[in-house]
Design an enzyme around this catalytic site. Structure first.
Site, PDB file in Angstrom:
ATOM      1  N   GLN A 102      39.333 -71.341 -18.765  1.00  0.00           N
ATOM      2  CA  GLN A 102      38.005 -70.727 -18.724  1.00  0.00           C
ATOM      3  C   GLN A 102      37.818 -69.989 -17.394  1.00  0.00           C
ATOM      4  O   GLN A 102      36.866 -69.265 -17.216  1.00  0.00           O
ATOM      5  CB  GLN A 102      36.932 -71.810 -18.874  1.00  0.00           C
ATOM      6  CG  GLN A 102      36.999 -72.565 -20.185  1.00  0.00           C
ATOM      7  CD  GLN A 102      36.118 -73.806 -20.166  1.00  0.00           C
ATOM      8  OE1 GLN A 102      34.920 -73.729 -20.423  1.00  0.00           O
ATOM      9  NE2 GLN A 102      36.702 -74.940 -19.820  1.00  0.00           N
ATOM     10  N   HIS A 120      37.736 -66.357 -20.653  1.00  0.00           N
ATOM     11  CA  HIS A 120      36.527 -65.702 -20.125  1.00  0.00           C
ATOM     12  C   HIS A 120      36.840 -64.467 -19.279  1.00  0.00           C
ATOM     13  O   HIS A 120      35.988 -63.987 -18.530  1.00  0.00           O
ATOM     14  CB  HIS A 120      35.703 -66.715 -19.314  1.00  0.00           C
ATOM     15  CG  HIS A 120      35.209 -67.852 -20.135  1.00  0.00           C
ATOM     16  ND1 HIS A 120      34.794 -69.048 -19.589  1.00  0.00           N
ATOM     17  CD2 HIS A 120      35.078 -67.996 -21.475  1.00  0.00           C
ATOM     18  CE1 HIS A 120      34.426 -69.869 -20.564  1.00  0.00           C
ATOM     19  NE2 HIS A 120      34.583 -69.271 -21.716  1.00  0.00           N
ATOM     20  N   CYS A 149      34.753 -45.438 -13.196  1.00  0.00           N
ATOM     21  CA  CYS A 149      36.048 -45.249 -13.856  1.00  0.00           C
ATOM     22  C   CYS A 149      36.731 -44.014 -13.269  1.00  0.00           C
ATOM     23  O   CYS A 149      36.154 -42.922 -13.297  1.00  0.00           O
ATOM     24  CB  CYS A 149      35.851 -45.066 -15.357  1.00  0.00           C
ATOM     25  SG  CYS A 149      37.388 -44.672 -16.213  1.00  0.00           S
ATOM     26  N   GLY A 189      39.275 -80.593 -15.480  1.00  0.00           N
ATOM     27  CA  GLY A 189      38.301 -79.953 -14.596  1.00  0.00           C
ATOM     28  C   GLY A 189      37.303 -79.065 -15.299  1.00  0.00           C
ATOM     29  O   GLY A 189      36.960 -77.991 -14.813  1.00  0.00           O
ATOM     30  N   SER A 191      33.397 -79.243 -17.495  1.00  0.00           N
ATOM     31  CA  SER A 191      32.247 -80.086 -17.860  1.00  0.00           C
ATOM     32  C   SER A 191      32.101 -80.172 -19.377  1.00  0.00           C
ATOM     33  O   SER A 191      31.239 -80.889 -19.873  1.00  0.00           O
ATOM     34  CB  SER A 191      30.978 -79.506 -17.235  1.00  0.00           C
ATOM     35  OG  SER A 191      30.837 -78.131 -17.587  1.00  0.00           O
TER      36      SER A 191
HETATM   37  N1  APR Z   1      39.498 -82.199 -10.240  1.00  0.00           N
HETATM   38  C1  APR Z   1      39.092 -82.442 -11.511  1.00  0.00           C
HETATM   39  N2  APR Z   1      37.841 -82.137 -11.964  1.00  0.00           N
HETATM   40  C2  APR Z   1      36.976 -81.617 -11.078  1.00  0.00           C
HETATM   41  C3  APR Z   1      37.323 -81.365  -9.727  1.00  0.00           C
HETATM   42  C4  APR Z   1      38.651 -81.697  -9.323  1.00  0.00           C
HETATM   43  N3  APR Z   1      39.071 -81.482  -8.067  1.00  0.00           N
HETATM   44  N4  APR Z   1      36.226 -80.839  -9.083  1.00  0.00           N
HETATM   45  C5  APR Z   1      35.237 -80.752 -10.020  1.00  0.00           C
HETATM   46  N5  APR Z   1      35.687 -81.219 -11.207  1.00  0.00           N
HETATM   47  C6  APR Z   1      34.972 -81.256 -12.493  1.00  0.00           C
HETATM   48  C7  APR Z   1      33.483 -81.513 -12.409  1.00  0.00           C
HETATM   49  O1  APR Z   1      33.219 -82.901 -12.457  1.00  0.00           O
HETATM   50  C8  APR Z   1      32.973 -80.797 -13.664  1.00  0.00           C
HETATM   51  O2  APR Z   1      33.016 -81.666 -14.790  1.00  0.00           O
HETATM   52  O3  APR Z   1      35.103 -79.960 -13.034  1.00  0.00           O
HETATM   53  C9  APR Z   1      33.991 -79.681 -13.878  1.00  0.00           C
HETATM   54  C10 APR Z   1      33.502 -78.274 -13.540  1.00  0.00           C
HETATM   55  O4  APR Z   1      32.496 -77.968 -14.465  1.00  0.00           O
HETATM   56  P1  APR Z   1      31.715 -76.568 -14.414  1.00  0.00           P
HETATM   57  O5  APR Z   1      31.324 -76.282 -13.029  1.00  0.00           O
HETATM   58  O6  APR Z   1      30.663 -76.652 -15.462  1.00  0.00           O
HETATM   59  O7  APR Z   1      32.844 -75.494 -14.802  1.00  0.00           O
HETATM   60  P2  APR Z   1      33.460 -75.163 -16.244  1.00  0.00           P
HETATM   61  O8  APR Z   1      33.460 -76.330 -17.134  1.00  0.00           O
HETATM   62  O9  APR Z   1      34.752 -74.501 -15.994  1.00  0.00           O
HETATM   63  O10 APR Z   1      32.399 -74.066 -16.783  1.00  0.00           O
HETATM   64  C11 APR Z   1      32.659 -73.465 -18.016  1.00  0.00           C
HETATM   65  O11 APR Z   1      30.799 -71.991 -17.756  1.00  0.00           O
HETATM   66  O12 APR Z   1      29.620 -70.904 -16.191  1.00  0.00           O
HETATM   67  C12 APR Z   1      30.467 -70.707 -17.241  1.00  0.00           C
HETATM   68  O13 APR Z   1      32.035 -68.988 -17.682  1.00  0.00           O
HETATM   69  C13 APR Z   1      31.756 -70.047 -16.803  1.00  0.00           C
HETATM   70  O14 APR Z   1      34.041 -70.632 -17.329  1.00  0.00           O
HETATM   71  C14 APR Z   1      32.783 -71.148 -16.944  1.00  0.00           C
HETATM   72  C15 APR Z   1      32.190 -72.030 -18.015  1.00  0.00           C
END
Ligand code: APR
Length: 260
Positions: A102, A120, A149, A189, A191
């Site tokens: 993502q 994404h 462009c 990593g 959410s």
């Molecule tokens: N190792 C493992 N997990 C981790 C670490 C780490 N070092 N640091 C943070 N995390 C976890 C957090 O606990 C959380 O559950 O990574 C997750 C990050 O979650 P988000 O910030 O919500 O990111 P993500 O899930 O990638 O978001 C999905 O949402 O905002 C949009 O397009 C954007 O691609 C993104 C999508």
């Protein structure tokens, strides 16, 4: 995760041939790239509606580009961490291994991952708003905001999927096909709240794959995962890799050699 469960996971992985990793912002956190919903996450500081939607871009393209170029400035000086590196190395370990990310930061590619699906988009690319052509946009800070462009002079937009926009159907189909065709899906990593990526683990589980979640803390996926490994990806993945190597190394008493 207790030792017995870890040993059974390692034994299972040692025999696995088709393995996929789905990653989110957490895998890049140890490289210094901010996550979105974590403690100092981007969406805690900024309103996604005013920066990461097509409406925001048509309202104020310069503001949106300033924000993306600020993020590019954060990402440019950092590199992949051991979490990215293990996944890149697993392309050699498993017969079929792919990364579905993502993340738009480009760190998986920088780590050497070739079999990569970027759900994404990518922050180092831009798309022409008139012709749709996609091009690399490496320089940060951008020489001109908003960038135009070079072919037709129209506005360029970040080659990123914004909230409310559909993912590339071909990329999405391949992501679901990989998930439904694997024996093990790592979910690292993320959410696990943003769709459609958050539906990939269910597709894998329905097809009988083992779902292994790696995260600092539980997520909505955790109750459904076969394994939850609590910890930073940059430490958990090298540890799993070391245990796998020890297991598959012929010297190891119950080793079985490389999964063939
Ligand atoms: N190792 C493992 N997990 C981790 C670490 C780490 N070092 N640091 C943070 N995390 C976890 C957090 O606990 C959380 O559950 O990574 C997750 C990050 O979650 P988000 O910030 O919500 O990111 P993500 O899930 O990638 O978001 C999905 O949402 O905002 C949009 O397009 C954007 O691609 C993104 C999508």
């Amino acid at each position: 995760m207790d030792d017995t469960k870890t040993a059974s996971l390692i034994e299972f992985l040692a025999g696995a041939r088709r393995v996929v990793a789905l990653t989110g912002a957490g895998i890049s956190a140890e490289s210094g790239v901010p996550t979105f919903r974590g403690k100092d996450g981007l969406w805690r500081q900024y309103r996604a509606e005013s920066l990461a939607t097509p409406e925001a871009f048509s309202r104020d393209p310069a503001l949106v580009w300033e924000w993306y170029d600020w993020r590019r400035g954060l990402i440019a000086p950092v590199g992949p961490n051991p979490g990215h590196e293990v996944l890149a190395a697993w392309e050699e370990r498993f017969e079929n291994f792919a990364v579905i990310t993502q993340n738009v930061d480009g760190l998986h590619r920088k780590a050497g991952t070739r079999n990569l699906l970027e759900l994404h988009g990518n922050i180092w690319r831009a798309r022409c708003t008139r012709e749709g052509t996609v091009r690399e946009l490496p320089a940060t800070p951008l020489p001109r905001v908003p960038p135009l462009c070079p072919d037709c002079g129209a506005l360029l937009r970040p080659d990123i999927i914004w909230f409310g926009e559909p993912l590339d159907p071909d990329v999405l189909d391949r992501a679901f096909a990989l998930s439904a065709g694997c024996q093990a899906l790592f979910v690292i990593g993320t959410s696990s709240v943003v769709q459609p990526a958050a539906s990939l683990p269910a597709a894998a589980a329905r097809a009988g794959a083992r779902v292994i979640e790696v995260n600092l803390e539980p997520t909505p996926l955790t109750p459904y995962a076969d394994h939850f490994i609590a910890g930073p990806a940059g430490r958990v993945l090298p540890s799993l890799d070391r245990q796998l190597r020890e297991w598959t190394d012929p010297g190891h008493s119950s080793g079985k050699g490389r999964s063939s």
